[in-house]
Design a protein around this motif. Structure first.
Motif, PDB file in Angstrom:
ATOM      1  N   ARG A   1     -54.498 -16.135   0.196  1.00  0.00           N
ATOM      2  CA  ARG A   1     -53.857 -14.947  -0.349  1.00  0.00           C
ATOM      3  C   ARG A   1     -54.534 -13.703   0.215  1.00  0.00           C
ATOM      4  NH1 ARG A   1     -53.209 -15.262  -6.667  1.00  0.00           N
ATOM      5  NH2 ARG A   1     -50.987 -15.005  -6.390  1.00  0.00           N
ATOM      6  N   PHE A   2     -53.713 -12.735   0.620  1.00  0.00           N
ATOM      7  CA  PHE A   2     -54.264 -11.475   1.075  1.00  0.00           C
ATOM      8  C   PHE A   2     -53.250 -10.361   0.877  1.00  0.00           C
ATOM      9  CE2 PHE A   2     -52.292 -13.382   4.809  1.00  0.00           C
ATOM     10  CZ  PHE A   2     -51.650 -12.330   5.437  1.00  0.00           C
TER      11      PHE A   2
ATOM     12  N   ARG B   1     -47.903  -5.398   1.080  1.00  0.00           N
ATOM     13  CA  ARG B   1     -47.316  -6.735   1.094  1.00  0.00           C
ATOM     14  C   ARG B   1     -48.351  -7.734   0.592  1.00  0.00           C
ATOM     15  NH1 ARG B   1     -44.612  -7.034   7.127  1.00  0.00           N
ATOM     16  NH2 ARG B   1     -43.121  -5.324   6.838  1.00  0.00           N
ATOM     17  N   PHE B   2     -47.990  -8.469  -0.432  1.00  0.00           N
ATOM     18  CA  PHE B   2     -48.871  -9.493  -0.979  1.00  0.00           C
ATOM     19  C   PHE B   2     -48.490 -10.828  -0.362  1.00  0.00           C
ATOM     20  CE2 PHE B   2     -48.865  -6.022  -3.901  1.00  0.00           C
ATOM     21  CZ  PHE B   2     -50.160  -5.954  -4.356  1.00  0.00           C
ATOM     22  N   HIS B   3     -49.425 -11.435   0.350  1.00  0.00           N
ATOM     23  CA  HIS B   3     -49.162 -12.684   1.074  1.00  0.00           C
ATOM     24  C   HIS B   3     -49.817 -13.875   0.372  1.00  0.00           C
ATOM     25  CE1 HIS B   3     -47.553 -11.210   5.013  1.00  0.00           C
ATOM     26  NE2 HIS B   3     -48.024 -10.085   4.532  1.00  0.00           N
TER      27      HIS B   3
ATOM     28  N   ASP C   1     -45.279 -16.078   4.120  1.00  0.00           N
ATOM     29  CA  ASP C   1     -44.661 -15.745   2.847  1.00  0.00           C
ATOM     30  C   ASP C   1     -45.287 -14.492   2.246  1.00  0.00           C
ATOM     31  OD1 ASP C   1     -43.169 -18.094   3.036  1.00  0.00           O
ATOM     32  OD2 ASP C   1     -44.760 -19.248   2.081  1.00  0.00           O
ATOM     33  N   TRP C   2     -44.454 -13.504   1.904  1.00  0.00           N
ATOM     34  CA  TRP C   2     -44.973 -12.290   1.289  1.00  0.00           C
ATOM     35  C   TRP C   2     -43.972 -11.743   0.305  1.00  0.00           C
ATOM     36  CZ3 TRP C   2     -42.890  -7.319   1.746  1.00  0.00           C
ATOM     37  CH2 TRP C   2     -41.901  -7.152   2.705  1.00  0.00           C
TER      38      TRP C   2
END
Length: 141
Positions: A2-3, A23-25, A30-31
């Motif tokens: 997660r980043f 953007r949360f990945h 996938d984000w």
């Protein structure tokens, strides 16, 4: 992994970033965009990030920040948060904070000239610390 990926752009051509995308990945592919709750928490984060002067012209997204936490002790609290300032897929420079005794405080702050003013100083460390604190409030680790 997660980043958080942060992309700032100078859409007006003024020489300074005027928009920011978060953007949360959950993986490289996938984000999702920030929720309303997350956006409220990230207002301060965004303001601090824009001071770093790491942005793109117009609609480009080559320059971006990837932020992620590491929890090698698997106790649910991060011992380290890393900031990777990218130029495309290449990491142009890095910063990190470390909580050595897992008390929520940062004993070590490592950074270079994150605000691109030609000097590495307390201001850079302060900006990194602020970015990390806001990131950790999200619980995105």
């Amino acid at each position: 992994m997660r980043f958080l990926k942060v992309i700032a752009q100078d859409r007006q051509g003024s020489g300074a970033a005027d928009s920011i995308e978060l953007r949360f990945h959950d993986s490289e592919l996938d984000w999702r965009e920030a929720s309303a709750r997350e956006v409220a928490l990230l207002r301060s984060f965004s303001s601090t990030y824009l001071k770093c002067a790491w942005f793109n012209a117009a609609d480009e997204d080559t320059r971006h920040l990837r932020m992620f936490a590491l929890n090698p002790g698997s106790d649910g609290t991060p011992e380290s948060v890393r900031l990777h300032f990218h130029e495309g897929e290449t990491i142009a420079y890095k910063a990190a904070v470390h909580d050595l005794d897992n008390d929520g405080g940062f004993e070590v702050v490592l950074c270079s000239d994150v605000d691109n003013d030609g000097r590495t100083n307390r201001t850079d460390r302060s900006r990194v610390t602020t970015l990390v604190k806001q990131f950790l409030k999200l619980g995105w680790f």
